[in-house]
Design an enzyme around this catalytic site. Structure first.
Site, PDB file in Angstrom:
ATOM      1  N   LYS A 149      22.901  -2.951  54.306  1.00  0.00           N
ATOM      2  CA  LYS A 149      22.069  -3.142  53.120  1.00  0.00           C
ATOM      3  C   LYS A 149      21.409  -4.516  53.054  1.00  0.00           C
ATOM      4  CE  LYS A 149      24.258   0.293  50.157  1.00  0.00           C
ATOM      5  NZ  LYS A 149      24.783   0.612  48.806  1.00  0.00           N
ATOM      6  N   ASP A 192      20.250   1.569  43.923  1.00  0.00           N
ATOM      7  CA  ASP A 192      21.642   1.479  43.474  1.00  0.00           C
ATOM      8  C   ASP A 192      21.735   0.960  42.043  1.00  0.00           C
ATOM      9  OD1 ASP A 192      23.004   2.445  45.698  1.00  0.00           O
ATOM     10  OD2 ASP A 192      23.129   0.486  46.663  1.00  0.00           O
TER      11      ASP A 192
END
Length: 285
Positions: free
Chosen positions: A68, A104
């Site tokens: 990420k 997210d």
């Protein structure tokens, strides 16, 4: 005739539920598309993105551990939210450029929103973890007016993360090990206090060490939230339910973030509401 596709990348990746989620939505909407899981090692990221950039059928990818943050330097542009978080979980090709997004943050907040829409005397969250997922969790909570106690194996890293994401805020960094031992701390038990305990680590996940959390660190009426999805019902959540507390599992966040990614990949809103129950049944949850 070729089929447009998206995928999720990570290492390991076999445990990912994302193909089942996106596949369910594609089927329900009758869209021509596919979604798959692809294992990509850290040293393969550059070659992977170069290959996909040249594929006209590729609609993008979700990014999971451990990539990420590593993918950021390989992208052409970041969405402002992803830049603020410092982590990317969704990559989309746009006019020849690879653009990084972070879904997210809205995905994490989605199941909490009914609670956050209420007025509170005070809001506090104990967040366990300092990785890419924790960055999104902290960003989301700070924007929702929550005071964060961030716990990491390295408290200095936790402090630096808070200083980066929430400079000037009254947030606190602490050693993750602090939560493993019992405490006799007197928690605020007034009505109108919002307390949240979040596991944003991989601890408790299949193949990882268990999360050591002593339940004496739990404020009255706290909500427990575990972002782990394999297993879905973690020991952390079972302990909370055993204490009569509300819980949110990792599938809630996963579905929420997938919703935002799906729109970018396939240009359509996925079916939600009652369809979420059918999706959970499909996933065996």
């Amino acid at each position: 005739m070729t089929t447009p596709y998206a995928e999720v990348i990570g290492d390991p990746i076999a445990q990912s539920r994302s193909p089942a989620i996106h596949g369910f939505w594609l089927d329900r909407l009758g869209l021509d598309g596919a979604y798959r899981a692809t294992r990509v090692g850290t040293d393969e990221l550059g070659d992977y993105l170069a290959t996909r950039r040249a594929d006209p059928d590729w609609r993008g990818c979700n990014v999971t551990m451990p990539h990420k943050q590593a993918v950021i330097g390989l992208l052409d542009r970041l969405d402002p939210l992803a830049a603020r978080v410092g982590a990317v979980n969704t990559i989309v090709p746009e006019a020849g450029a690879l653009v990084g997004y972070n879904t997210d943050v809205p995905g994490f907040l989605e199941p909490l929103q009914p609670l956050l829409d209420q007025a509170h005397l005070f809001r506090m969250a104990r967040v366990l973890g300092t990785g890419g997922a924790a960055r999104a969790v902290v960003t989301a909570l700070v924007e929702a007016g929550v005071v964060v106690v961030l716990a990491g194996r390295d408290p200095a890293k936790a402090r630096a993360l808070l200083d980066e994401l929430a400079p000037g805020g009254d947030h606190h960094a602490i050693d993750l090990a602090h939560f493993a031992a019992p405490t006799d701390f007197a928690f605020d038990d007034r009505d109108g206090i919002f307390d949240l305990v979040v596991n944003a680590t991989a601890l408790g996940m299949t193949g990882h060490a268990p999360l050591a959390f002593d339940m004496t660190h739990t404020p009255p009426g706290a909500v427990f939230y575990d972002i782990v999805t394999s297993p879905l019902d973690t020991a952390f959540l079972r302990a909370a339910r055993g204490a009569g507390l509300a819980t949110i599992d990792g599938l809630a966040m996963l579905i929420g973030q997938a919703d935002h990614a799906f729109r970018r990949f396939f240009g359509a809103h996925p079916p939600r509401g009652g369809a979420d129950r059918d999706l959970r049944t499909r996933l065996g949850a």
